[in-house]
Design an enzyme around this catalytic site. Structure first.
Site, PDB file in Angstrom:
ATOM      1  N   ALA A  61       1.081  -1.359   0.391  1.00  0.00           N
ATOM      2  CA  ALA A  61      -0.108   0.101   0.572  1.00  0.00           C
ATOM      3  C   ALA A  61       0.596   1.115   0.279  1.00  0.00           C
ATOM      4  O   ALA A  61       1.820   1.381   0.501  1.00  0.00           O
ATOM      5  CB  ALA A  61      -0.771  -0.292   1.374  1.00  0.00           C
ATOM      6  N   GLY A 102       1.213  -5.220   0.694  1.00  0.00           N
ATOM      7  CA  GLY A 102      -0.594  -5.108   0.583  1.00  0.00           C
ATOM      8  C   GLY A 102      -0.533  -5.856  -0.815  1.00  0.00           C
ATOM      9  O   GLY A 102      -1.230  -6.505  -1.341  1.00  0.00           O
ATOM     10  N   GLU A 105      -0.295  -9.577   0.276  1.00  0.00           N
ATOM     11  CA  GLU A 105      -1.707  -9.933   0.881  1.00  0.00           C
ATOM     12  C   GLU A 105      -2.762  -9.881  -0.283  1.00  0.00           C
ATOM     13  O   GLU A 105      -3.237 -11.095  -0.541  1.00  0.00           O
ATOM     14  CB  GLU A 105      -1.861  -9.040   1.054  1.00  0.00           C
ATOM     15  CG  GLU A 105      -1.132  -8.619   2.872  1.00  0.00           C
ATOM     16  CD  GLU A 105      -1.620  -7.627   3.803  1.00  0.00           C
ATOM     17  OE1 GLU A 105      -1.684  -6.173   3.272  1.00  0.00           O
ATOM     18  OE2 GLU A 105      -2.289  -7.497   4.610  1.00  0.00           O
ATOM     19  N   GLU A 125       4.593  -4.395   7.586  1.00  0.00           N
ATOM     20  CA  GLU A 125       4.171  -3.426   8.218  1.00  0.00           C
ATOM     21  C   GLU A 125       4.292  -2.954   9.397  1.00  0.00           C
ATOM     22  O   GLU A 125       4.182  -2.178   9.984  1.00  0.00           O
ATOM     23  CB  GLU A 125       1.954  -4.163   8.016  1.00  0.00           C
ATOM     24  CG  GLU A 125       2.074  -3.707   6.967  1.00  0.00           C
ATOM     25  CD  GLU A 125       1.981  -4.764   5.842  1.00  0.00           C
ATOM     26  OE1 GLU A 125       2.890  -5.680   5.921  1.00  0.00           O
ATOM     27  OE2 GLU A 125       0.951  -5.187   4.709  1.00  0.00           O
TER      28      GLU A 125
END
Ligand code: 3HC
Length: 672
Positions: A61, A102, A105, A125
């Site tokens: 992200a 992300g 993910e 993260e």
């Protein structure tokens, strides 16, 4: 920013292309979501392969977005993943390069994951004070078990593809073109097992571990991480999310994860860590440097085989740069050789190096007493005694020996770079390289620019710092540069409070509670009380102490850990002589000296102690910014986090003073 779309028969290849790191920003996620919806709506598409342009899959992200409040229209990577999850097609992740946060993910939401051997996979993260918030905490335990998933996410490190395969994160490693392999895999999967969503699995605790062990694994994890209020805020929430993966149905777990993630995004530790992330990436953006072409450093020299010189030599050897160490003191050289040997052996024992590699590295450090052997090196780092005269003698001698285009560097921690450069004929190639002790371990490097240091020399120093795996910060040439100049004020403030009757033990305790690995007095004991004393004698204008406590300690030969006594006592039986022990004798000494100086005792709360000490750092930091010694306040924060143990989740002294809710206004500067 574009989403590449190419159909290969019934397989659609969707390429993430958002330079530089294919970050899944709000805006980019909206485009990617459209691509997924389009694929889902297209009857000719039976499978989708995700891959990445720009040499990686995705850096995750966009960290910048976390400071923006999303609106109901905002799309995030979670929406993309939800569309994949709900979709009817077969999804394959084709990873080449980094797949982080992300990005990983997204691949966990796919039915299959394959990668090239050079790929690196991670959920970092936690390093940003967050937890994987796009399904990672729910899918990874289902894929590899809760115990392994916890380790993977709590460490947050990047894992080589081979390790990821072994763990079960990947299905296959690929030698050739990863997209070709993914398309072939998708075609095979369509004929055999098209849907293999991770969400459909039940989370296990670990291979061979029964479900009943779940609560023990969870409570052990909570015990292993730092306390919530001191660096462990995100870690505990991450463990809570994994617990949800084990106990709750998938949809409930995802909702729990999202809620915990939102709490973390808004938390102060995460804001502080995100500041550190970006500050680190600003460091080498130095005005006027863009056009400078760094020189190649293929061979190095070090003058001085003491603790500092030896550490620097090991750092060069570890980075694959052969190094010549010059010292005429046989005793020092013998000790240095033992240190080098011991260090590389230790790495072999730890399984970090093969015997052969350790031998090769140790052999790349050559000790000599002959300066002439420095003739062909590309850089020489001087690491002799901290005296201007001694250093000038070294540089005057080096000038006639070292090839003309080589860089001359001093590892001084306080002294004037320009004065040293003045004895050479190449001030443009003169720079300060202030390594922290031990140089082979400490990650910080202060690069000190003299008045004549050329942009090319600075660019070379930054490149060298990167090769040595250091975090490099530029400082102007000023006494103590950034870090040590500030530490003088920090130690001075601690001393002033002790003179007012607060015990050094309590002051250290407050700073440890704040998150420092050690307090200011234990730090003085570690670096040597005589070191501070010499600085005070050289620069009496910087001394804030109103008593003679330090003189008395030096008279008593209490020089710190090395003499088994300084502000604290040390005992070989307690922590191998490195563990401070409270010493009432020194508390009495402070009281006696304070009385002589007419200093009245004063009560301090713990918060006042903390604020006065951090205030001393941030006020001096502001002064250094005004004087142009540091380029940015973020640079100062990095110096303190990487060089002095400032807790990263507090953002560094400058960030803390400006942003932390608990920080209050601090004292004024007392000295120029
Ligand atoms: N968001 C925003 N910007 C990012 C970014 C990210 N995730 N990752 C890198 N960048 C930016 C950097 O700030 C830098 O910008 P600049 O050129 O303006 O200075 C540029 O990309 C290049 O970054 P690096 O200098 O770090 O490049 P490297 O090639 O050395 O490293 C990398 C690439 C390994 C991807 C490294 O940048 C990295 O580790 N990035 C962070 C990865 C990360 O923490 N991801 C998790 C994000 S949070 C998340 O995904 C939440 C999710 O769970 C919901």
């Amino acid at each position: 920013m574009r989403v590449g779309i190419a159909d290969r028969g019934s397989v659609r290849v969707v390429t993430l292309d958002n330079p530089p790191v294919n970050a899944l920003s709000f805006a980019y996620s909206a485009e990617l979501l459209e691509a997924v919806r389009a694929a889902e709506a297209d009857a000719n598409v039976r499978a989708v392969v995700f891959t990445g342009a720009n040499g990686l899959f995705s850096g995750g992200a966009d960290v910048n977005d976390f400071s923006t409040e999303p609106t109901p229209e905002t799309k995030t990577v979670r929406d993309v993943i939800a569309a994949v999850e709900a979709g009817t097609k077969t999804y394959v992740a084709a990873i080449d390069g980094n797949a982080l946060g992300g990005g990983l993910e997204l691949s966990l939401a796919c039915d299959y994951r394959i990668a090239t051997k050079a790929s690196k996979l991670g959920l970092p993260e936690i390093k940003l004070g967050l937890l994987p918030g796009a399904g990672g905490t729910q899918r990874l335990p289902r894929l590899i078990g809760a115990q392994a998933a916890l380790e993977f996410m709590l460490k947050g490190s990047s894992n080589p593809a081979e390790k990821a395969l072994k763990l079960g994160v990947l299905d296959e490693l690929v030698d050739g073109d990863v997209v070709d392999a993914a398309v072939a895999l998708a075609e095979r999967a369509l004929a055999s097992e098209p849907k293999r969503r991770v969400s459909a699995r039940k989370a296990i605790i670990g291979k061979g571990i029964t479900a009943q062990a779940g609560p023990f694994v969870v409570s052990a994890a909570h015990k292993m991480v730092p306390p919530e209020e001191n660096g462990g805020y995100a870690a505990h929430k991450l463990i809570d999310a994994v617990e949800a993966a084990v106990e709750l149905p998938f949809a409930f777990g995802i909702a729990r994860e999202a809620r915990l993630f939102e709490e973390l995004v808004r938390s102060e530790p995460s804001a502080a860590l995100r500041h550190i992330f970006f500050a680190e990436r600003e460091l080498n953006k130095v005005p006027g440097l863009a056009a400078a072409e760094p020189l190649t450093i293929a061979k190095a020299g070090v003058v001085g085989a003491g603790t500092r010189g030896t550490g620097i030599a090991i750092a060069f050897a570890t980075a694959g740069i052969p190094v010549v160490v010059v010292d005429s003191n046989d005793g020092a050289v013998e000790k240095a050789k033992q240190t080098v040997f011991g260090m590389f052996m230790y790495q072999v024992q730890k399984g970090k190096l093969t015997q052969e590699e350790a031998w090769k590295r140790a052999q790349s450090i050559v000790f000599t007493e002959d300066y002439a052997e420095l003739a062909d090196v590309d850089v020489v780092v001087e690491a002799v005694f901290e005296s201007m005269d001694v250093k000038k003698q070294v540089f005057a001698r080096l000038g006639g020996i070292v090839k003309p285009d080589a860089i001359l560097a001093s590892n001084t921690s306080t002294l004037d770079i320009d004065e040293m450069a003045s004895v050479t004929t190449r001030p443009d190639k003169f720079v300060g390289l202030h390594f922290f002790v031990p140089a082979n371990i400490m990650p910080l490097l202060e690069i000190v620019r003299g008045k004549d240091t050329s942009p090319q020399t600075i660019a070379t120093a930054f490149k060298l710092g990167k090769t040595l795996r250091k975090t490099s910060v530029l400082s102007a040439n000023a006494f103590g540069f950034i870090g040590n100049r500030m530490v003088i004020d920090y130690a001075g403030a601690a001393n002033a409070i002790a003179e007012e009757g607060v015990s050094p033990w309590r002051i250290d305790g407050v700073m440890k509670k704040f998150g420092f690995p050690m307090g200011p007095f234990a730090m003085s004991d570690l670096s040597g009380i005589d070191v501070g004393w010499h600085i005070a004698k050289a620069r009496p204008d910087l001394v804030t102490s109103r008593t003679h406590v330090v003189d008395r300690l030096v008279e008593m030969k209490r020089l710190g850990q090395k003499t088994m006594g300084g502000y604290f006592k040390y005992d070989k039986a307690v922590g191998k002589g490195r563990e401070p022990i409270q010493d009432p004798e020194i508390e009495a000494l402070f009281a006696e000296e304070a009385k002589k100086a007419g200093i009245a005792p004063r009560d301090y709360t713990d918060d006042e102690i903390r604020d006065r000490l951090i205030g001393a750092l941030s006020n001096r930091g502001k002064d250094l910014l005004e004087k142009g010694v540091a380029l940015r306040s973020g640079d100062i924060d990095i110096v303190y986090v990487y060089g002095y143990g400032f807790p990263p989740h507090r953002g560094g002294p400058m960030w803390y003073a400006d942003h932390a809710k608990s920080a209050t206004a601090s004292e004024e500067l007392t000295h120029a």
